[in-house]
Motif scaffolding. Structure first.
Motif, PDB file in Angstrom:
ATOM      1  N   SER A 177      43.441  37.901  39.923  1.00  0.00           N
ATOM      2  CA  SER A 177      42.598  36.915  39.242  1.00  0.00           C
ATOM      3  C   SER A 177      41.796  36.070  40.228  1.00  0.00           C
ATOM      4  CB  SER A 177      43.467  35.994  38.388  1.00  0.00           C
ATOM      5  OG  SER A 177      44.245  35.167  39.231  1.00  0.00           O
ATOM      6  N   ARG A 178      40.930  35.266  39.647  1.00  0.00           N
ATOM      7  CA  ARG A 178      40.117  34.333  40.425  1.00  0.00           C
ATOM      8  C   ARG A 178      41.002  33.403  41.245  1.00  0.00           C
ATOM      9  NH1 ARG A 178      38.862  29.281  40.598  1.00  0.00           N
ATOM     10  NH2 ARG A 178      36.766  28.525  41.018  1.00  0.00           N
ATOM     11  N   SER A 179      42.052  32.864  40.610  1.00  0.00           N
ATOM     12  CA  SER A 179      42.927  31.920  41.323  1.00  0.00           C
ATOM     13  C   SER A 179      43.656  32.602  42.484  1.00  0.00           C
ATOM     14  CB  SER A 179      43.909  31.253  40.366  1.00  0.00           C
ATOM     15  OG  SER A 179      44.735  32.215  39.759  1.00  0.00           O
ATOM     16  N   ASP A 180      44.015  33.876  42.328  1.00  0.00           N
ATOM     17  CA  ASP A 180      44.649  34.620  43.422  1.00  0.00           C
ATOM     18  C   ASP A 180      43.714  34.669  44.629  1.00  0.00           C
ATOM     19  OD1 ASP A 180      46.917  35.249  41.874  1.00  0.00           O
ATOM     20  OD2 ASP A 180      45.988  37.101  41.133  1.00  0.00           O
ATOM     21  N   ALA A 207      40.989  32.847  45.165  1.00  0.00           N
ATOM     22  CA  ALA A 207      40.620  31.501  45.621  1.00  0.00           C
ATOM     23  C   ALA A 207      41.660  30.924  46.574  1.00  0.00           C
ATOM     24  CB  ALA A 207      40.429  30.579  44.425  1.00  0.00           C
ATOM     25  N   ALA A 208      42.910  31.319  46.418  1.00  0.00           N
ATOM     26  CA  ALA A 208      43.977  30.805  47.284  1.00  0.00           C
ATOM     27  C   ALA A 208      43.974  31.456  48.666  1.00  0.00           C
ATOM     28  CB  ALA A 208      45.332  31.016  46.615  1.00  0.00           C
ATOM     29  N   VAL A 229      34.390  35.314  43.592  1.00  0.00           N
ATOM     30  CA  VAL A 229      35.001  34.404  44.575  1.00  0.00           C
ATOM     31  C   VAL A 229      35.171  35.118  45.915  1.00  0.00           C
ATOM     32  CG1 VAL A 229      37.091  33.103  45.152  1.00  0.00           C
ATOM     33  CG2 VAL A 229      36.119  32.939  42.857  1.00  0.00           C
ATOM     34  N   GLU A 265      35.519  37.330  37.964  1.00  0.00           N
ATOM     35  CA  GLU A 265      35.540  36.059  38.697  1.00  0.00           C
ATOM     36  C   GLU A 265      36.171  36.236  40.076  1.00  0.00           C
ATOM     37  OE1 GLU A 265      36.981  36.372  35.630  1.00  0.00           O
ATOM     38  OE2 GLU A 265      35.529  35.342  34.349  1.00  0.00           O
ATOM     39  N   ALA A 266      37.211  37.067  40.164  1.00  0.00           N
ATOM     40  CA  ALA A 266      37.850  37.327  41.464  1.00  0.00           C
ATOM     41  C   ALA A 266      36.873  37.999  42.412  1.00  0.00           C
ATOM     42  CB  ALA A 266      39.093  38.194  41.281  1.00  0.00           C
ATOM     43  N   LYS A 300      33.673  33.776  49.414  1.00  0.00           N
ATOM     44  CA  LYS A 300      34.583  33.467  50.527  1.00  0.00           C
ATOM     45  C   LYS A 300      34.514  34.524  51.638  1.00  0.00           C
ATOM     46  CE  LYS A 300      38.379  31.418  49.852  1.00  0.00           C
ATOM     47  NZ  LYS A 300      39.687  30.905  49.561  1.00  0.00           N
TER      48      LYS A 300
END
Length: 167
Positions: free
Chosen positions: A119-122, A124-125, A147, A143-144, A151
């Motif tokens: 996911s995006r949060s994965d 993003a971290a 991102v 989204e992933a 990045k």
């Protein structure tokens, strides 16, 4: 007795912040085990495919493998500095479960996830410019992917979880 305990605790606290760097050379012996009592963080440069294979197979006839396993028992944080071309030679199980960190170009960590959807949060971290290993059985959300582009994360796609030499 309290003075002795205080000295030991001071040594342990110092060790946590001490780093040691060594170049791997196939034909030479590894450093002395004393490194593990003085340094909690060890970086190994020029890690080769053969060393990874021997370590994965726990070939203790290899002096470097024996040394690395000794360091793991001392809870040393190992960083293996590798070239970007070696990423496909690292078993996914090693990326997920081994207590070593793989780094490309001395600054780009190699990471993977053990889930179907990333996911995006994965993403993003993750640190900027990381190398993310995914299999074709995994799905990156839109989204992933966005991102990862922002990045500057390199996405390394594998056809399966095995690395090249495990075939």
């Amino acid at each position: 007795m309290d003075h002795l305990i205080e000295q030991v605790l001071t040594k342990i606290r110092q060790r946590e912040h001490q780093s040691f760097e060594v170049d791997y050379l196939d034909k030479t012996l590894p450093p002395d085990d004393q490194v593990f009592t003085d340094f909690a963080n060890v970086s190994i440069n020029n890690v080769t495919i053969n060393l990874l294979i021997d370590l994965y197979r726990v070939d203790t006839a290899n002096d470097w493998v024996h040394w690395l396993l000794q360091g793991i028992s001392f809870q040393v944080n190992f960083t293996f500095n590798i070239s970007q071309y070696m990423v496909n030679f690292i078993p996914k199980k090693m990326l997920l479960n081994w207590p070593v960190k793989f780094v490309v170009d001395k600054g780009r960590p190699v990471v993977t996830f053990n889930r179907k959807t990333v996911s995006r949060s994965d993403v993003a971290a993750l640190p900027d410019k990381a190398v993310l290993v995914v299999t074709t059985a995994q799905h990156l959300t839109t989204e992933a992917t966005e991102v990862s582009r922002l990045k500057q994360i390199t996405i390394q796609i594998r056809t399966d979880e095995d690395c090249i030499w495990q075939k």
